[in-house]
Design an enzyme around this catalytic site. Structure first.
Site, PDB file in Angstrom:
ATOM      1  N   GLY A  16       0.831  -1.208   0.000  1.00 50.58           N
ATOM      2  CA  GLY A  16       0.000   0.000   0.000  1.00 50.58           C
ATOM      3  C   GLY A  16       0.860   1.250   0.000  1.00 50.58           C
ATOM      4  N   ASN A  93       0.911  -2.847   5.271  1.00 53.47           N
ATOM      5  CA  ASN A  93       0.161  -1.603   5.473  1.00 53.47           C
ATOM      6  C   ASN A  93      -1.116  -1.535   4.634  1.00 53.47           C
ATOM      7  OD1 ASN A  93      -0.064   1.551   5.873  1.00 53.47           O
ATOM      8  ND2 ASN A  93       0.010   1.197   3.660  1.00 53.47           N
ATOM      9  N   TYR A 166     -14.030  -4.001   8.963  1.00 52.94           N
ATOM     10  CA  TYR A 166     -12.732  -3.341   9.168  1.00 52.94           C
ATOM     11  C   TYR A 166     -12.229  -3.597  10.592  1.00 52.94           C
ATOM     12  CZ  TYR A 166      -9.255   0.459   9.297  1.00 52.94           C
ATOM     13  OH  TYR A 166      -8.094   1.196   9.420  1.00 52.94           O
ATOM     14  N   ILE A 199      -5.519   9.464  11.205  1.00 49.72           N
ATOM     15  CA  ILE A 199      -4.361   9.995  10.488  1.00 49.72           C
ATOM     16  C   ILE A 199      -4.857  10.661   9.203  1.00 49.72           C
ATOM     17  CG2 ILE A 199      -2.107   9.430   9.492  1.00 49.72           C
ATOM     18  CD1 ILE A 199      -2.344   8.735  12.529  1.00 49.72           C
TER      19      ILE A 199
END
Ligand code: NAP
Length: 259
Positions: A16, A93, A166, A199
């Site tokens: 990623g 990631n 998720y 983030i």
């Protein structure tokens, strides 16, 4: 404190890596002297990221792969290794957090489609397994390795921004990390997880401004984090200096979650 060439002589693979946190992690490793395989399923994005790294004088190569696809991962690892050498540092990631609910936000469990559930598990969890499995033989051969997987605060506690698919994958990555730390420790391989809070990346921008503002206010440091702040923690965990740290989850969340 890490030396400026703390990762010299190492080969890192970051998934990623086309944008967001993954790109910052890949860049941080390249800046610290590692040769870096930038992997993403978006060819244009990852080629641009690796080309920008090369232009800065770093050793980098782009490989395109869907981490959820076994053959594509095997081929990408083969190409990356051929170009830069055996991988001893891996950062899992790549991850997705679909926002497909009826109101355009997260999908609640009662309107989540099974295909979407499976795709999130395939990318976020099976992807980490497939890439790890592909590089662990190289680490075992070297009798040295560092594996870091990007979990999330959402895998550690309830987080109303994301869907259950998720959250389940991010929690599972913590079990994945602890199990592998036990299994691979005798081979000199450390395995850790990093759990970011909110983030500022393209993934996060799929959430409404009001929601992100509510998270900011709930965060003791009163701001969102940056990809570079997550990368700095990963860089420590993949360094020689973190040689006695394994099976741990490190939050990078501005104090959003304190346990
Ligand atoms: P991002 O901006 O969406 O970047 C993720 C990158 O991974 C994108 O380039 C994406 O490509 C790529 N990717 C997606 N699916 C892939 C696949 N199957 N194979 C290969 N590459 C794939 O996300 P981010 O915010 O940087 O997040 C990075 C990681 O941090 C994720 O695991 C995420 O869950 C985790 N995280 C993020 C936050 C946050 O607030 N941002 C918080 C906690 C944890 P496409 O764009 O084409 O899909």
């Amino acid at each position: 404190m890490l030396d400026s060439d703390s990762h010299a002589g190492r080969v890192a693979l970051v998934t990623g890596a086309g944008r967001g946190i993954g790109r910052a992690i890949a860049d941080a490793h390249a800046a610290a002297g590692a040769s870096v395989i930038y992997l993403d399923h978006d060819a244009a994005l990852v080629e641009e990221a690796a080309a920008a790294a090369t232009a800065r004088g770093w050793r980098a190569v782009a490989v395109t792969a869907d981490v959820a696809d076994e053959a594509s991962v095997a081929e990408a690892v083969r190409r990356g290794t051929e170009a830069l050498g055996p991988v001893t540092l891996l950062v899992n990631n790549a991850g997705i957090s679909p926002k497909t609910g009826s109101a355009g936000g997260k999908a609640f469990v009662w309107d989540m489609q099974a295909d979407e559930w499976r795709r999130v598990l395939d990318v976020n969890l099976t992807g980490a397994f497939l890439v790890t499995r592909a590089v662990v033989p190289q680490m075992r051969e070297a009798r040295y390795g560092r594996i870091v997987s990007i979990s999330s605060v959402a895998g550690r506690t309830y987080c109303d921004i994301v869907g259950v698919h998720y959250a389940a994958t991010k929690a599972a990555l913590i079990g994945f990390t602890k199990h592998l730390a036990g299994e691979l420790g005798p081979a000199g391989i450390t395995v850790n997880a990093v759990a970011p809070g909110r983030i500022d990346t393209p993934l996060m921008r799929g959430t409404s401004a009001e929601t992100n503002e509510a998270v900011r206010q709930a965060t003791p440091l009163q701001r969102l984090g940056t990809p570079e702040e997550v990368a700095a923690v990963c860089l420590f965990l993949t360094s020689d200096k973190a040689g006695f740290v394994t099976g741990q989850v490190c939050d990078v969340a501005g104090g959003w979650l304190m346990t």
